[in-house]
Design an enzyme around this catalytic site. Structure first.
Site, mmCIF file in Angstrom:
data_model
loop_
_atom_site.group_PDB
_atom_site.id
_atom_site.type_symbol
_atom_site.label_atom_id
_atom_site.label_comp_id
_atom_site.label_asym_id
_atom_site.label_seq_id
_atom_site.Cartn_x
_atom_site.Cartn_y
_atom_site.Cartn_z
ATOM 1 N N VAL A 40 8.938 7.281 -4.354
ATOM 2 C CA VAL A 40 8.878 8.276 -5.466
ATOM 3 C C VAL A 40 7.654 8.570 -6.157
ATOM 4 C CG1 VAL A 40 9.854 8.857 -7.821
ATOM 5 C CG2 VAL A 40 11.310 7.690 -6.209
ATOM 6 N N CYS A 41 6.687 7.518 -6.254
ATOM 7 C CA CYS A 41 5.369 7.818 -6.686
ATOM 8 C C CYS A 41 4.483 9.089 -5.952
ATOM 9 C CB CYS A 41 4.766 6.378 -6.465
ATOM 10 S SG CYS A 41 5.317 5.226 -7.296
ATOM 11 N N PRO A 42 4.587 9.067 -4.653
ATOM 12 C CA PRO A 42 3.837 10.328 -4.160
ATOM 13 C C PRO A 42 4.481 11.696 -4.515
ATOM 14 C CG PRO A 42 4.870 9.265 -2.453
ATOM 15 C CD PRO A 42 5.007 8.232 -3.636
ATOM 16 N N LEU B 198 3.110 12.235 -8.106
ATOM 17 C CA LEU B 198 1.628 12.453 -8.274
ATOM 18 C C LEU B 198 1.476 13.638 -7.409
ATOM 19 C CD1 LEU B 198 0.241 8.813 -7.267
ATOM 20 C CD2 LEU B 198 0.409 10.102 -9.586
#
Length: 187
Positions: free
Chosen positions: A46-48, A51
């Site tokens: 999920v993080c990328p 970002l």
């Protein structure tokens, strides 16, 4: 415990930005609006997406005088390696702060106890270094940069227009409210 209206605590860290390692401290957040955007870890799922979403709207934040600082408990070296290998992360122009000691993550109250990872926490810091907005979501719930941008605009509007507040779903240019006894029970 809410951190709203509290001043950010001192910190100093190494970061990665635009192909270079840079030093960052709490002093860098003062004098302008800042978004501090915590995420659990580099090289995840999920993080990328979050970002990259911020990277795609970074220019809009900059037009408002807002700097973005993404923070995880990874090192600045890991941030560089991720930017070098991921097309999504390679787009990022904002500061990617490494917090392997957990000082910043703990200062903002988003350290997952016993895990060494940050929760998904978003904080808006005003030019005086005071937290005006915070949001913390569970692991699988990604955030939306457009909604964050809307909230930043609302916070900046309220800061520059004492006596006015922004109602739900307020968008730039729309009507605001002036809280008073006359409004009680009429909304």
């Amino acid at each position: 415990m809410s951190l709203i209206n509290s001043e950010i605590k001192p910190f100093s860290a190494q970061a990665y930005q635009n192909g270079k390692f840079v030093s960052v401290s709490d002093a860098d957040l003062k004098g302008k609006w800042s978004v501090v955007f915590f995420y659990p870890a580099d090289f995840t799922f999920v993080c990328p997406t979050e970002l990259e979403d911020l990277a795609d709207t970074y220019g809009e934040f900059q037009k408002l005088g807002v700097e973005i600082y993404s923070v995880s408990t990874d090192t600045h070296f890991s941030h560089k390696a991720w930017a070098d290998t991921s097309p999504a992360i390679g787009k990022i122009k904002y500061v990617m702060v490494g917090d392997p000691s957990g000082v910043i993550t703990n200062n903002f109250g988003v350290m997952r106890e016993g895990q060494g990872l940050a929760d998904r926490g978003t904080f808006l810091v005003d030019p005086q270094g005071v937290i005006q907005f915070m949001e913390i979501t569970a692991e699988g719930i990604g955030r939306n940069a457009a909604e964050l941008l809307r909230k930043v605009k609302a916070a900046q509007y309220v800061a520059s227009h004492p006596g006015e507040v922004c109602p739900a779903k307020w968008e730039e240019g729309e009507k605001t409210l002036a809280p008073s006894l006359d409004l009680v029970g009429k909304i």
